[in-house]
Design a protein around this motif. Structure first.
Motif, PDB file in Angstrom:
ATOM      1  N   GLU A  81       0.820  -1.206   0.000  1.00 30.69           N
ATOM      2  CA  GLU A  81       0.000   0.000   0.000  1.00 30.69           C
ATOM      3  C   GLU A  81       0.854   1.256   0.000  1.00 30.69           C
ATOM      4  OE1 GLU A  81      -3.093  -0.271   2.835  1.00 30.69           O
ATOM      5  OE2 GLU A  81      -3.765  -2.149   1.938  1.00 30.69           O
ATOM      6  N   ASN A  82       0.379   2.247  -0.733  1.00 31.63           N
ATOM      7  CA  ASN A  82       1.094   3.516  -0.779  1.00 31.63           C
ATOM      8  C   ASN A  82       0.985   4.242   0.553  1.00 31.63           C
ATOM      9  OD1 ASN A  82       1.898   3.128  -3.342  1.00 31.63           O
ATOM     10  ND2 ASN A  82       0.462   4.554  -4.291  1.00 31.63           N
ATOM     11  N   LEU A  83       2.091   4.878   0.915  1.00 27.10           N
ATOM     12  CA  LEU A  83       2.103   5.664   2.143  1.00 27.10           C
ATOM     13  C   LEU A  83       1.758   7.112   1.789  1.00 27.10           C
ATOM     14  CD1 LEU A  83       2.746   4.535   4.875  1.00 27.10           C
ATOM     15  CD2 LEU A  83       5.013   5.540   4.723  1.00 27.10           C
ATOM     16  N   VAL A  84       2.150   7.498   0.569  1.00 26.30           N
ATOM     17  CA  VAL A  84       1.816   8.821   0.046  1.00 26.30           C
ATOM     18  C   VAL A  84       1.114   8.595  -1.284  1.00 26.30           C
ATOM     19  CG1 VAL A  84       2.767  10.999  -0.789  1.00 26.30           C
ATOM     20  CG2 VAL A  84       3.834   9.853   1.160  1.00 26.30           C
ATOM     21  N   GLU A  85      -0.009   9.267  -1.471  1.00 27.52           N
ATOM     22  CA  GLU A  85      -0.850   8.991  -2.644  1.00 27.52           C
ATOM     23  C   GLU A  85      -1.131  10.288  -3.399  1.00 27.52           C
ATOM     24  OE1 GLU A  85      -2.576   5.583  -3.053  1.00 27.52           O
ATOM     25  OE2 GLU A  85      -2.393   6.508  -5.035  1.00 27.52           O
ATOM     26  N   LYS A  86      -0.541  10.406  -4.595  1.00 28.76           N
ATOM     27  CA  LYS A  86      -0.787  11.559  -5.472  1.00 28.76           C
ATOM     28  C   LYS A  86      -0.771  12.877  -4.701  1.00 28.76           C
ATOM     29  CE  LYS A  86      -2.769   9.398  -9.361  1.00 28.76           C
ATOM     30  NZ  LYS A  86      -3.891   9.174 -10.252  1.00 28.76           N
ATOM     31  N   LEU A  87       0.266  13.119  -3.983  1.00 30.34           N
ATOM     32  CA  LEU A  87       0.361  14.322  -3.159  1.00 30.34           C
ATOM     33  C   LEU A  87       0.945  15.465  -3.972  1.00 30.34           C
ATOM     34  CD1 LEU A  87       0.303  15.716  -0.325  1.00 30.34           C
ATOM     35  CD2 LEU A  87       2.644  14.924  -0.045  1.00 30.34           C
ATOM     36  N   SER A  88       0.267  16.613  -3.937  1.00 26.33           N
ATOM     37  CA  SER A  88       0.789  17.819  -4.571  1.00 26.33           C
ATOM     38  C   SER A  88       0.785  18.947  -3.554  1.00 26.33           C
ATOM     39  CB  SER A  88      -0.085  18.234  -5.762  1.00 26.33           C
ATOM     40  OG  SER A  88      -0.091  17.225  -6.732  1.00 26.33           O
ATOM     41  N   PHE A  89       1.902  19.640  -3.461  1.00 31.67           N
ATOM     42  CA  PHE A  89       1.950  20.876  -2.661  1.00 31.67           C
ATOM     43  C   PHE A  89       3.234  21.610  -3.032  1.00 31.67           C
ATOM     44  CE2 PHE A  89       5.259  20.386   0.611  1.00 31.67           C
ATOM     45  CZ  PHE A  89       5.507  19.027   0.552  1.00 31.67           C
ATOM     46  N   SER A  90       3.321  22.862  -2.641  1.00 32.38           N
ATOM     47  CA  SER A  90       4.549  23.598  -2.934  1.00 32.38           C
ATOM     48  C   SER A  90       4.817  24.606  -1.827  1.00 32.38           C
ATOM     49  CB  SER A  90       4.426  24.321  -4.270  1.00 32.38           C
ATOM     50  OG  SER A  90       3.396  25.282  -4.183  1.00 32.38           O
ATOM     51  N   ILE A  91       6.070  24.978  -1.684  1.00 28.36           N
ATOM     52  CA  ILE A  91       6.395  25.980  -0.677  1.00 28.36           C
ATOM     53  C   ILE A  91       7.286  27.065  -1.269  1.00 28.36           C
ATOM     54  CG2 ILE A  91       6.087  24.608   1.404  1.00 28.36           C
ATOM     55  CD1 ILE A  91       8.966  23.986   1.409  1.00 28.36           C
ATOM     56  N   GLU A  92       7.096  28.276  -0.751  1.00 27.99           N
ATOM     57  CA  GLU A  92       7.819  29.445  -1.248  1.00 27.99           C
ATOM     58  C   GLU A  92       9.209  29.515  -0.606  1.00 27.99           C
ATOM     59  OE1 GLU A  92       6.690  31.516  -3.491  1.00 27.99           O
ATOM     60  OE2 GLU A  92       4.704  30.567  -3.611  1.00 27.99           O
ATOM     61  N   PRO A  93      10.172  30.092  -1.332  1.00 31.01           N
ATOM     62  CA  PRO A  93      11.497  30.278  -0.742  1.00 31.01           C
ATOM     63  C   PRO A  93      11.417  31.187   0.478  1.00 31.01           C
ATOM     64  CG  PRO A  93      11.507  30.810  -3.098  1.00 31.01           C
ATOM     65  CD  PRO A  93      10.096  30.583  -2.710  1.00 31.01           C
ATOM     66  N   GLY A  94      12.193  30.879   1.482  1.00 29.34           N
ATOM     67  CA  GLY A  94      12.271  31.732   2.664  1.00 29.34           C
ATOM     68  C   GLY A  94      11.126  31.559   3.641  1.00 29.34           C
ATOM     69  N   SER A  95      10.267  30.558   3.404  1.00 24.81           N
ATOM     70  CA  SER A  95       9.153  30.363   4.339  1.00 24.81           C
ATOM     71  C   SER A  95       9.523  29.340   5.411  1.00 24.81           C
ATOM     72  CB  SER A  95       7.917  29.879   3.574  1.00 24.81           C
ATOM     73  OG  SER A  95       8.202  28.654   2.956  1.00 24.81           O
TER      74      SER A  95
END
Lengths: 252, 253
Positions: B18-32
């Motif tokens: 079983e997948n532990l992470v499933e089709k995960l999308s996210f992003s983070i800005e520099p310096g955050s």
């Protein structure tokens, strides 16, 4: 730790003296030096035999010991590395190496004399068989004691497999290596002596046996005492080197 | 350009079905400064393992500064749960590790950078000590300095303060915030302590479910330069209650 050390510093020599005293009295009462010489008789005989022991037989035994130890170290370290590098060889060899420990080397040693003759190599073989396996196993366990997290941390820094060895695995295995050597040194001396006992032209083991045939009880013990002293001194020397090289040992 | 971007990433550990992470999308800005928060065992650390290349996703792409992870060969600023200072190396030699592997920096320059990094975390002059001589907080700071020396602009801190006592933890949190304000690196910080997450992050990324298929971004309504007393504001207390409720919902009773 210090306090414990102080306590043993006193108790152990005192106890040894007591045992020797008991031996001295018992042997004096028995009064059969060819079976059980007194410690004083052994000392006296050692002194009489000092020249032949130190110039002929000790060098012969030490030669066998050193050659055997060197071969064992090369073989043991290589085997440990092989077993650590390859899971296949670990699965295949580790159980065999452990099982081979159960073979009583002493009993098959006479065969080596048949195979390799009365020269130096039959003794070296016995000595190697005594020491090679403990070195391989202990070192292999040492290499495997390296923490996965530490290895992974270095991988995230971009370390090569070679760097993983030099920076994590070998430092982790170093204390194990010294334990192995401290075990191996006396064992290789014993191995050499047993080899000589079975058939040789010189060496402390051979000398001890010759004295036996001459019913010289004290003469049997003299080379044995010398062997013990040499073994103790060698282990002391290794410990000294270890103290300088190992800054860290055990958990954390 | 995003400092880090996940595009439909799925992964599982070798040998698991079983997948532990499933089709995960996210992003983070520099310096955050983001805290990833979720119940223990939900797979937070797995995200880090993928970002620093210890685990390869079965599908999807991870981008760092716009480039796919597989194309960049760069040290990553990963600080594991325990400080992992090598006990046979002095503090200074420990800090040298990221500089020793890969690129071979001249020794003089290396030492200068180590001294500088130690001074930066308030451990000036302790390069020759052994790690065991340092307190828990000092060890964490040394490990942090070592992470900084990887030269990575993205730091992955995996519950770095969880093993410290409560008082040390509080002062280390303030210290870390100070470091971030000074250097403005991008920080991802895993924790399961809601208060710690609120005190440190620009916004909290909450793990909603297992397998991880989304991260809920919850902005923290505080300025970057903040004080501990800010945490008792009513809106933060409400936020904290809400997060706690969410995390407790995940833990099977």
């Amino acid at each position: 730790m210090n306090r414990e050390k102080k306590a043993t510093d006193f108790s152990s020599p005192v106890f040894l003296l007591l045992l020797l005293l008991l031996w001295q009295l018992g042997a004096m009462k028995l009064s059969a030096a060819y079976i059980l010489p007194t410690p004083l008789q052994i000392l006296q005989r050692s002194w009489e035999l000092r020249e032949v022991l130190l110039t002929v037989h000790l060098p012969a035994t030490m030669k066998v010991t050193l050659i055997g130890l060197a071969i064992s170290l090369v073989l043991g370290v290589s085997l440990a590395l092989l077993m650590d590098l390859s899971p296949f060889w670990h699965r295949t060899l580790y159980p065999l190496v452990v099982a081979s420990q159960t073979i009583p080397t002493t009993t098959i040693a006479p065969l080596f004399v048949l195979w390799f003759g009365y020269g130096i190599w039959s003794k070296v073989t016995v000595s190697v068989l005594f020491t090679f396996f403990p070195i391989a196993i202990t070192l292999c366990d040492g290499l495997r004691s390296a923490r996965t997290e530490m290895l992974e941390l270095l991988i995230t820094y971009g370390a090569t497999p070679f760097e993983l060895y030099t920076k994590v695995k070998l430092p982790c295995a170093l204390p194990y290596f010294f334990s192995a050597v401290k075990m191996a040194v006396p064992m290789s001396i014993i191995g050499a002596a047993i080899g000589e006992w079975l058939g040789a032209q010189s060496g402390l083991g051979y000398f001890s046996r010759r004295m036996m045939t001459q019913l010289d009880g004290a003469g049997v013990f003299a080379p044995v005492i010398l062997l013990s002293l040499v073994a103790m001194a060698s282990v002391g020397l290794v410990s000294l080197v270890e103290k300088r090289m190992v800054r860290w040992r055990g958990e954390s | 350009m995003k400092a880090l971007e996940f595009r439909e990433v799925s992964c599982r550990y070798p040998g698991q079905r079983e997948n532990l992470v499933e089709k995960l999308s996210f992003s983070i800005e520099p310096g955050s400064f983001h805290c990833i928060i979720g119940a223990s065992g939900c797979g937070k650390s797995t995200l880090f393992r993928m970002i620093c290349g210890l685990l390869t996703p079965v599908s999807g792409t991870i981008l760092r500064d716009g480039a796919p992870l597989s194309e960049i060969e760069r040290a990553c600023g990963y600080m594991p749960q325990r400080d992992m200072l090598f006990p046979w190396r002095t503090v200074g030699e420990n800090l040298a590790l990221p500089l020793e592997v890969g690129s071979a920096l001249p020794k003089a320059e290396r030492n200068a950078r180590i001294e500088e990094a130690l001074a930066d975390v308030g451990l000036a002059g302790l390069a020759d000590r052994m790690p065991e001589e340092l307190s828990g907080g000092m060890r964490q700071r040394a490990a942090f300095a070592r992470t900084m020396l990887t030269g990575s602009s993205l730091l992955l801190l995996d519950e770095p303060f969880s093993a410290l006592d409560a008082l040390t933890r509080v002062s280390m949190q303030e210290w870390l915030l100070e470091q971030w304000l000074r250097h403005r690196m991008t920080i991802l910080f895993i924790t399961h302590d809601v208060e710690e997450a609120l005190f440190l992050s620009t916004s909290v990324l909450a793990v909603g479910s297992t397998p991880i298929c989304s991260l809920t971004e919850i902005p923290v309504p505080l300025p970057d330069r903040r004080r501990r007393s800010d945490l008792v504001r009513p809106e933060l207390t409400r936020l904290k209650e809400g997060l706690m409720g969410m995390l407790r919902g995940q833990v099977p009773a």
